[in-house]
Design a protein around this motif. Structure first.
Motif, short mmCIF file in Angstrom:
data_model
loop_
_atom_site.label_atom_id
_atom_site.label_comp_id
_atom_site.label_asym_id
_atom_site.label_seq_id
_atom_site.Cartn_x
_atom_site.Cartn_y
_atom_site.Cartn_z
N ASP A 70 0.85 -1.19 0.00
CA ASP A 70 0.00 0.00 0.00
C ASP A 70 0.88 1.24 0.00
O ASP A 70 0.64 2.21 -0.74
CB ASP A 70 -0.93 -0.02 1.22
CG ASP A 70 -1.81 1.22 1.31
OD1 ASP A 70 -2.41 1.60 0.28
OD2 ASP A 70 -1.91 1.81 2.40
N ALA A 71 1.94 1.22 0.84
CA ALA A 71 2.88 2.35 0.88
C ALA A 71 3.60 2.51 -0.45
O ALA A 71 3.81 3.64 -0.93
CB ALA A 71 3.89 2.14 2.01
N MET A 72 3.98 1.40 -1.07
CA MET A 72 4.65 1.47 -2.38
C MET A 72 3.72 2.06 -3.44
O MET A 72 4.17 2.84 -4.29
CB MET A 72 5.14 0.08 -2.78
CG MET A 72 6.35 -0.40 -1.96
SD MET A 72 6.69 -2.15 -2.21
CE MET A 72 8.39 -2.12 -2.72
N ASN A 73 2.44 1.70 -3.37
CA ASN A 73 1.48 2.28 -4.31
C ASN A 73 1.33 3.79 -4.11
O ASN A 73 1.16 4.54 -5.08
CB ASN A 73 0.12 1.60 -4.17
CG ASN A 73 0.04 0.29 -4.94
OD1 ASN A 73 0.86 0.03 -5.82
ND2 ASN A 73 -0.93 -0.54 -4.62
N LYS A 74 1.41 4.24 -2.86
CA LYS A 74 1.38 5.68 -2.61
C LYS A 74 2.57 6.36 -3.29
O LYS A 74 2.43 7.43 -3.90
CB LYS A 74 1.43 5.97 -1.10
CG LYS A 74 0.16 5.63 -0.35
CD LYS A 74 0.33 5.96 1.14
CE LYS A 74 -0.89 5.53 1.94
NZ LYS A 74 -0.72 5.85 3.38
N GLY A 75 3.73 5.72 -3.17
CA GLY A 75 4.91 6.27 -3.83
C GLY A 75 4.77 6.32 -5.34
O GLY A 75 5.10 7.32 -5.98
N LEU A 76 4.24 5.23 -5.91
CA LEU A 76 4.03 5.19 -7.36
C LEU A 76 3.08 6.28 -7.83
O LEU A 76 3.28 6.89 -8.88
CB LEU A 76 3.46 3.83 -7.76
CG LEU A 76 4.43 2.70 -8.09
CD1 LEU A 76 3.65 1.42 -8.42
CD2 LEU A 76 5.33 3.07 -9.26
N SER A 77 2.04 6.53 -7.04
CA SER A 77 1.04 7.53 -7.44
C SER A 77 1.62 8.94 -7.44
O SER A 77 1.11 9.83 -8.14
CB SER A 77 -0.17 7.46 -6.51
OG SER A 77 0.14 7.93 -5.22
N LEU A 78 2.69 9.16 -6.67
CA LEU A 78 3.33 10.47 -6.61
C LEU A 78 4.47 10.62 -7.62
O LEU A 78 4.91 11.74 -7.90
CB LEU A 78 3.88 10.72 -5.20
CG LEU A 78 2.86 10.84 -4.06
CD1 LEU A 78 3.57 10.84 -2.71
CD2 LEU A 78 2.03 12.11 -4.23
N ALA A 79 4.95 9.52 -8.16
CA ALA A 79 6.12 9.54 -9.04
C ALA A 79 5.80 10.20 -10.37
O ALA A 79 4.74 9.98 -10.96
CB ALA A 79 6.62 8.11 -9.27
N THR A 80 6.74 11.02 -10.84
CA THR A 80 6.59 11.67 -12.14
C THR A 80 7.75 11.34 -13.08
O THR A 80 7.83 11.87 -14.18
CB THR A 80 6.51 13.21 -11.98
OG1 THR A 80 7.75 13.69 -11.44
CG2 THR A 80 5.36 13.62 -11.06
N GLY A 81 8.65 10.45 -12.63
CA GLY A 81 9.83 10.13 -13.44
C GLY A 81 9.53 9.23 -14.62
O GLY A 81 8.46 8.62 -14.71
N ASP A 82 10.51 9.15 -15.52
CA ASP A 82 10.40 8.21 -16.65
C ASP A 82 10.55 6.77 -16.17
O ASP A 82 9.98 5.84 -16.75
CB ASP A 82 11.48 8.51 -17.68
CG ASP A 82 11.39 9.93 -18.20
OD1 ASP A 82 10.39 10.26 -18.85
OD2 ASP A 82 12.32 10.72 -17.92
N TYR A 83 11.34 6.59 -15.09
CA TYR A 83 11.60 5.27 -14.51
C TYR A 83 11.35 5.32 -13.01
O TYR A 83 11.44 6.40 -12.39
CB TYR A 83 13.04 4.82 -14.76
CG TYR A 83 13.37 4.58 -16.22
CD1 TYR A 83 13.29 3.30 -16.76
CD2 TYR A 83 13.74 5.63 -17.04
CE1 TYR A 83 13.57 3.08 -18.10
CE2 TYR A 83 14.01 5.42 -18.38
CZ TYR A 83 13.93 4.14 -18.91
OH TYR A 83 14.20 3.93 -20.24
N VAL A 84 11.06 4.15 -12.44
CA VAL A 84 10.90 4.05 -10.99
C VAL A 84 11.85 2.99 -10.44
O VAL A 84 12.12 1.97 -11.09
CB VAL A 84 9.45 3.72 -10.57
CG1 VAL A 84 8.53 4.89 -10.88
CG2 VAL A 84 8.95 2.44 -11.22
N LEU A 85 12.35 3.26 -9.24
CA LEU A 85 13.21 2.33 -8.52
C LEU A 85 12.80 2.34 -7.06
O LEU A 85 12.68 3.41 -6.45
CB LEU A 85 14.69 2.76 -8.63
CG LEU A 85 15.68 2.01 -7.73
CD1 LEU A 85 15.83 0.56 -8.16
CD2 LEU A 85 17.04 2.72 -7.73
N PHE A 86 12.57 1.16 -6.49
CA PHE A 86 12.24 1.05 -5.07
C PHE A 86 13.50 0.71 -4.28
O PHE A 86 14.13 -0.32 -4.52
CB PHE A 86 11.16 -0.02 -4.85
CG PHE A 86 9.79 0.44 -5.28
CD1 PHE A 86 9.00 1.19 -4.42
CD2 PHE A 86 9.32 0.16 -6.54
CE1 PHE A 86 7.75 1.64 -4.82
CE2 PHE A 86 8.07 0.60 -6.96
CZ PHE A 86 7.28 1.34 -6.09
#
Length: 249
Positions: A70-86
């Motif tokens: 759930d926390a990771m999804n919150k992060g994804l929803s805020l991300a504006t980058g071309d790529y994501v890294l956890f």
């Protein structure tokens, strides 16, 4: 144009490790990083450490959540980058040049991945993961075990959907497989890209995690192939422990 990378760190009550993780991101030489931290309303001083670096963060949320994914999804929803890294609390990007080297390994891949080095709670190296990163990676690569850790995989945000919250322990596996199915170009950086803190997951949770993995692998690979693959996994595991025991004798 250098692609923008959204690095997302999930943390809850980890005052011991959070600064080390944050500095591994903030000290990157790569100039186009958006750093997002999602804290689950920590009460041990974690938030105080994060606040010391607040001006260098793109987003910082501290509130209760329904679990890590759930926390990771919150992060994804805020991300504006071309790529994501956890890069979760306790883990590190391998070195200050790592992100620069990852994106320098090839242009515009859908996924970049690399190798992970394991560390114990005293931050002593345990060496390479037992599951080495495969030379070539695709959505079928997990059928013999999780060969790439989520700390070591850079995914184009346009192919990265949300984590499936029906899974409590292994949603990252499902997420990577889905992304890999959507990817047309996957690049092996042939380098170490992450340091992973080996956690003390309880045996009960470990068993539940294995059950979830079996369910996920069955969904993608089919029940009968998955059963055969698990025989292969068990044999590999036995060989690993036999070799490991011999080297320690």
């Amino acid at each position: 144009m250098q692609p923008k990378l959204s690095v997302i760190t999930i943390v809850y009550n980890n005052v011991k490790d959070i600064e080390r993780t944050m500095l591994s991101v903030l000290n990157q030489t790569y100039p186009n990083i958006e750093y997002i931290i999602i804290d689950g309303a920590s009460k041990d001083g974690t938030k105080d450490i994060i606040y010391n670096y607040k001006s260098r963060l793109a987003q910082f949320i501290s509130e209760p959540d329904k679990g890590i994914y759930d926390a990771m999804n919150k992060g994804l929803s805020l991300a504006t980058g071309d790529y994501v890294l956890f890069m979760n609390s306790g883990d590190e990007i391998y070195g200050p040049e790592t992100v620069t080297e990852v994106f320098g390994s090839a242009d515009s891949a859908d996924i970049y991945y690399g190798e992970t080095e394991m560390y114990d709670e005293q931050w002593q190296s345990l060496g390479q993961r037992r599951h080495r990163a495969p030379e070539h990676f695709n959505w079928k690569s997990f059928r013999h075990g999780m060969s790439v850790s989520h700390q070591a995989i850079y995914v184009k945000r346009s192919i990265a959907g949300p984590f499936d919250l029906q899974y409590k322990f292994s949603a990252d596996i499902d997420w990577i497989i889905r992304a890999a199915k959507n990817a047309s170009s996957i690049v092996n950086t042939h380098s170490y890209v992450a340091k992973y803190l080996v956690g003390g997951v309880s045996k009960k949770k470990h068993l539940e995690s294995l059950k979830e993995r079996f369910k996920i692998f069955t969904k993608y690979y089919g029940l009968v192939p998955n059963l055969f693959n698990h025989v292969f996994i068990a044999l590999n595991l036995a060989q690993y422990y036999i070799r490991h025991r011999k080297t320690n004798d």
